[in-house]
Write a protein that holds these residues in place. Structure first.
Motif, PDB file in Angstrom:
ATOM      1  N   GLN A  23      10.607 -49.684  26.336  1.00 12.98           N
ATOM      2  CA  GLN A  23      10.863 -49.742  27.784  1.00 12.98           C
ATOM      3  C   GLN A  23      12.335 -49.542  28.088  1.00 12.98           C
ATOM      4  N   GLU A  24      13.214 -50.113  27.260  1.00 15.37           N
ATOM      5  CA  GLU A  24      14.654 -49.925  27.460  1.00 15.37           C
ATOM      6  C   GLU A  24      15.046 -48.461  27.263  1.00 15.37           C
ATOM      7  N   LEU A  25      14.477 -47.808  26.233  1.00 14.35           N
ATOM      8  CA  LEU A  25      14.775 -46.400  25.982  1.00 14.35           C
ATOM      9  C   LEU A  25      14.322 -45.539  27.149  1.00 14.35           C
ATOM     10  N   CYS A  26      13.114 -45.773  27.628  1.00 15.23           N
ATOM     11  CA  CYS A  26      12.605 -44.992  28.762  1.00 15.23           C
ATOM     12  C   CYS A  26      13.459 -45.200  29.999  1.00 15.23           C
ATOM     13  N   ASP A  27      13.911 -46.430  30.217  1.00 11.65           N
ATOM     14  CA  ASP A  27      14.778 -46.717  31.367  1.00 11.65           C
ATOM     15  C   ASP A  27      16.099 -45.968  31.238  1.00 11.65           C
ATOM     16  N   ALA A  28      16.695 -45.967  30.041  1.00 10.95           N
ATOM     17  CA  ALA A  28      17.954 -45.263  29.823  1.00 10.95           C
ATOM     18  C   ALA A  28      17.791 -43.761  30.011  1.00 10.95           C
ATOM     19  N   MET A  29      16.644 -43.236  29.673  1.00 11.45           N
ATOM     20  CA  MET A  29      16.369 -41.809  29.825  1.00 11.45           C
ATOM     21  C   MET A  29      15.979 -41.450  31.260  1.00 11.45           C
ATOM     22  N   GLY A  30      15.737 -42.458  32.093  1.00 14.28           N
ATOM     23  CA  GLY A  30      15.236 -42.186  33.434  1.00 14.28           C
ATOM     24  C   GLY A  30      13.787 -41.724  33.395  1.00 14.28           C
ATOM     25  N   ARG A  31      13.023 -42.208  32.410  1.00 18.18           N
ATOM     26  CA  ARG A  31      11.628 -41.784  32.238  1.00 18.18           C
ATOM     27  C   ARG A  31      10.700 -43.010  32.219  1.00 18.18           C
ATOM     28  N   GLU A  32      10.741 -43.750  33.312  1.00 15.56           N
ATOM     29  CA  GLU A  32       9.869 -44.905  33.423  1.00 15.56           C
ATOM     30  C   GLU A  32       8.399 -44.516  33.347  1.00 15.56           C
ATOM     31  N   ASP A  33       8.116 -43.258  33.670  1.00 14.24           N
ATOM     32  CA  ASP A  33       6.722 -42.791  33.595  1.00 14.24           C
ATOM     33  C   ASP A  33       6.186 -42.855  32.164  1.00 14.24           C
ATOM     34  N   LEU A  34       7.062 -42.597  31.183  1.00 13.73           N
ATOM     35  CA  LEU A  34       6.633 -42.659  29.788  1.00 13.73           C
ATOM     36  C   LEU A  34       6.312 -44.096  29.381  1.00 13.73           C
ATOM     37  N   ALA A  35       7.104 -45.029  29.883  1.00 10.71           N
ATOM     38  CA  ALA A  35       6.847 -46.437  29.585  1.00 10.71           C
ATOM     39  C   ALA A  35       5.508 -46.865  30.166  1.00 10.71           C
ATOM     40  N   GLU A  36       5.169 -46.365  31.345  1.00 14.01           N
ATOM     41  CA  GLU A  36       3.907 -46.721  31.988  1.00 14.01           C
ATOM     42  C   GLU A  36       2.715 -46.048  31.315  1.00 14.01           C
ATOM     43  N   ASP A  37       2.893 -44.772  30.923  1.00 11.24           N
ATOM     44  CA  ASP A  37       1.778 -44.013  30.362  1.00 11.24           C
ATOM     45  C   ASP A  37       1.485 -44.373  28.905  1.00 11.24           C
ATOM     46  N   TYR A  38       2.509 -44.883  28.204  1.00  7.09           N
ATOM     47  CA  TYR A  38       2.353 -45.205  26.773  1.00  7.09           C
ATOM     48  C   TYR A  38       2.877 -46.622  26.536  1.00  7.09           C
ATOM     49  N   PRO A  39       2.143 -47.613  27.016  1.00  7.99           N
ATOM     50  CA  PRO A  39       2.663 -48.983  27.046  1.00  7.99           C
ATOM     51  C   PRO A  39       2.533 -49.765  25.751  1.00  7.99           C
ATOM     52  N   ASP A  40       1.774 -49.243  24.763  1.00  2.00           N
ATOM     53  CA  ASP A  40       1.543 -50.025  23.547  1.00  2.00           C
ATOM     54  C   ASP A  40       1.776 -49.150  22.317  1.00  2.00           C
ATOM     55  N   PRO A  41       2.000 -49.781  21.149  1.00  2.57           N
ATOM     56  CA  PRO A  41       2.296 -49.019  19.931  1.00  2.57           C
ATOM     57  C   PRO A  41       1.215 -48.001  19.579  1.00  2.57           C
ATOM     58  N   ALA A  42      -0.050 -48.347  19.754  1.00  4.54           N
ATOM     59  CA  ALA A  42      -1.125 -47.433  19.380  1.00  4.54           C
ATOM     60  C   ALA A  42      -1.066 -46.141  20.183  1.00  4.54           C
ATOM     61  N   SER A  43      -0.812 -46.247  21.462  1.00  5.27           N
ATOM     62  CA  SER A  43      -0.749 -45.041  22.301  1.00  5.27           C
ATOM     63  C   SER A  43       0.463 -44.194  21.959  1.00  5.27           C
ATOM     64  N   ARG A  44       1.552 -44.849  21.584  1.00  3.45           N
ATOM     65  CA  ARG A  44       2.755 -44.086  21.226  1.00  3.45           C
ATOM     66  C   ARG A  44       2.567 -43.369  19.890  1.00  3.45           C
ATOM     67  N   LEU A  45       1.932 -44.048  18.932  1.00  2.00           N
ATOM     68  CA  LEU A  45       1.661 -43.396  17.648  1.00  2.00           C
ATOM     69  C   LEU A  45       0.718 -42.207  17.815  1.00  2.00           C
ATOM     70  N   LYS A  46      -0.296 -42.359  18.641  1.00  2.00           N
ATOM     71  CA  LYS A  46      -1.274 -41.295  18.852  1.00  2.00           C
ATOM     72  C   LYS A  46      -0.631 -40.060  19.458  1.00  2.00           C
ATOM     73  N   ASN A  47       0.393 -40.260  20.277  1.00  2.00           N
ATOM     74  CA  ASN A  47       1.034 -39.150  20.985  1.00  2.00           C
ATOM     75  C   ASN A  47       2.472 -38.930  20.512  1.00  2.00           C
ATOM     76  N   ARG A  48       2.732 -39.250  19.264  1.00  2.00           N
ATOM     77  CA  ARG A  48       4.094 -39.240  18.742  1.00  2.00           C
ATOM     78  C   ARG A  48       4.743 -37.860  18.821  1.00  2.00           C
ATOM     79  N   ASP A  49       4.023 -36.780  18.576  1.00  2.00           N
ATOM     80  CA  ASP A  49       4.627 -35.448  18.600  1.00  2.00           C
ATOM     81  C   ASP A  49       5.132 -35.106  19.996  1.00  2.00           C
ATOM     82  N   PHE A  50       4.317 -35.377  21.011  1.00  2.00           N
ATOM     83  CA  PHE A  50       4.734 -35.129  22.397  1.00  2.00           C
ATOM     84  C   PHE A  50       5.920 -36.009  22.768  1.00  2.00           C
ATOM     85  N   LEU A  51       5.837 -37.295  22.432  1.00  2.00           N
ATOM     86  CA  LEU A  51       6.901 -38.219  22.816  1.00  2.00           C
ATOM     87  C   LEU A  51       8.198 -37.933  22.066  1.00  2.00           C
ATOM     88  N   ARG A  52       8.072 -37.511  20.829  1.00  2.00           N
ATOM     89  CA  ARG A  52       9.281 -37.176  20.080  1.00  2.00           C
ATOM     90  C   ARG A  52      10.040 -36.045  20.758  1.00  2.00           C
TER      91      ARG A  52
END
Length: 392
Positions: free
Chosen positions: A262-291
């Motif tokens: 959440q802190e990283l997304c806030d620093a990037m100005g991408r609060e939408d990413l924090a909302e769309d990928y709120p838990d570790p499982a969702s971030r791992l599943k979409n790691r290529d896009f998020l990277r």
């Protein structure tokens, strides 16, 4: 007075693994007597040199891992030198060697022989594949180096870019980690001897040590049934935990915890990413896009700007080279660069300090590496004086 100033260590090792182990003991105050074969340690002549290898006694390789030791030159195949060695064993606490299995036995100087001369001796061996006494295998007696240990131990298979070949880790971890484990074993044996009066054989194999270091790969194989392989700088179960390209280099970001994400997304100005990928499982599943989303942000900024923005909020750091390290105030405040004399050169050199810090008996490099046989008369004279005193 170091924490180990009561110990005398006879160091029969050469090259890297053994000398690094005994260097750790010397930094902690042990009297380490480096017993070199005729001509000395193989790496005395290895570069780099400050200026002129014909004038300097040894290069940086030898200096780095042999600081603070004393040197004598003995030929264990010579009967008189063998007797001198045994006289040293009788008064020593620890013997360390890193020959192939069976080498010391050829001189009738194996563990059993030395323990007859000194029942309390701690005999420590560092080998590629261990000693038959602690587990016999068909590999014992084969030569091994860091590269061999990293290859066999699975380290190279999990190191490097996914599309690239197996890659050796830069530092010689097959040697250095084995040496560190061996040092721990020696200290455990010293503690056991203080309680029981018993010496023992401590044995550490490079191959075994790489299995210990690659523990993640071992449990992944067991749990999943699939051999893990190369993932570049990413982590198999954590995201983001990776290196990202900056405008002027690379930074590493470890923001796999939801609070850090959440802190990283806030620093990037991408609060939408924090909302769309709120838990570790969702971030791992979409790691290529998020990277790629994170990389797009970092590529537009310098390493310093990224770190200034994120430090104090999430774990972040620039990828430094040694020039950066030499300029880092943290390194100087922690005494991690130590000046020592370089015989034959007109200037001091700097070597890595001790990472072990202690409030009362702080380890530290205790002077430069020795010249070959520099302490021959001093050490053998001590034995003669001790024998004379015992006769009186």
């Amino acid at each position: 007075m170091g924490a180990l100033s009561n110990l005398r260590v006879l160091d029969l090792t050469q090259v890297l693994a053994g000398p690094y182990c005994t260097m750790l003991l010397a930094d902690m105050g042990a009297d380490v007597v480096k017993i070199e074969r005729p001509g000395g340690d193989l790496i005395r002549s290895n570069p780099p040199f400050v200026d002129d290898p014909d004038e300097e006694a040894y290069g940086g390789y030898f200096q780095s891992v042999n600081r603070g030791k004393r040197s004598i030159e003995l030929d264990l195949g010579d009967e008189e030198d063998r007797e001198d060695f045994l006289s040293l064993v009788e008064e020593a606490d620890v013997v360390v060697e890193n020959y192939r299995a069976g080498t010391m036995e050829k001189f009738d100087l194996g563990y059993e022989t030395l323990s007859e001369h000194n029942p309390e001796i701690i005999y420590s061996s560092i080998r590629g594949f261990g000693d038959p006494r602690t587990g016999e295998t068909n590999r014992q007696g084969q030569p091994s180096f860091d590269l061999i240990a990293q290859a066999l131990g699975g380290v190279m298979e999990i190191t490097g870019q996914a599309e690239g070949p197996p890659t050796k880790v830069g530092p010689g971890i097959g040697d250095l980690f084995t040496a560190t484990l061996n040092c721990i074993g020696i200290l455990a044996a010293v503690n056991h001897r203080e309680q029981t009066g018993e010496g023992q054989h401590v044995d550490t194999a490079m191959y075994d040590s790489m299995i210990s270091m690659a523990e993640r790969a071992i449990y992944q194989q067991s749990y999943t049934g699939n051999p893990p392989t190369r993932r570049g700088n990413s982590h198999p179960t954590l995201f983001p935990y990776n290196a990202f390209e900056a405008a002027d280099g690379y930074v590493v970001i470890a923001a796999f915890g939801t609070n850090h994400w959440q802190e990283l997304c806030d620093a990037m100005g991408r609060e939408d990413l924090a909302e769309d990928y709120p838990d570790p499982a969702s971030r791992l599943k979409n790691r290529d896009f998020l990277r790629e989303e994170v990389a797009e942000w970092t590529r537009e900024r310098s390493s310093e700007e990224i770190c200034d923005t994120l430090e104090g909020r999430i774990p972040v750091a620039p990828v430094q080279n040694t020039e950066d390290i030499f300029e880092d105030p943290h390194i100087h405040a922690r005494d991690m660069l130590v000046p020592v004399e370089q015989p034959g050169a007109d200037t001091e050199v700097e070597i890595a300090g001790s990472a072990i810090k202690m409030s009362e008996t702080n380890p530290e490099p205790r002077g430069r590496a020795p010249l070959l046989g520099e302490h021959q008369e001093e050490i053998l004279g001590e034995e003669i004086d001790a024998e004379t005193a015992a006769d009186d």
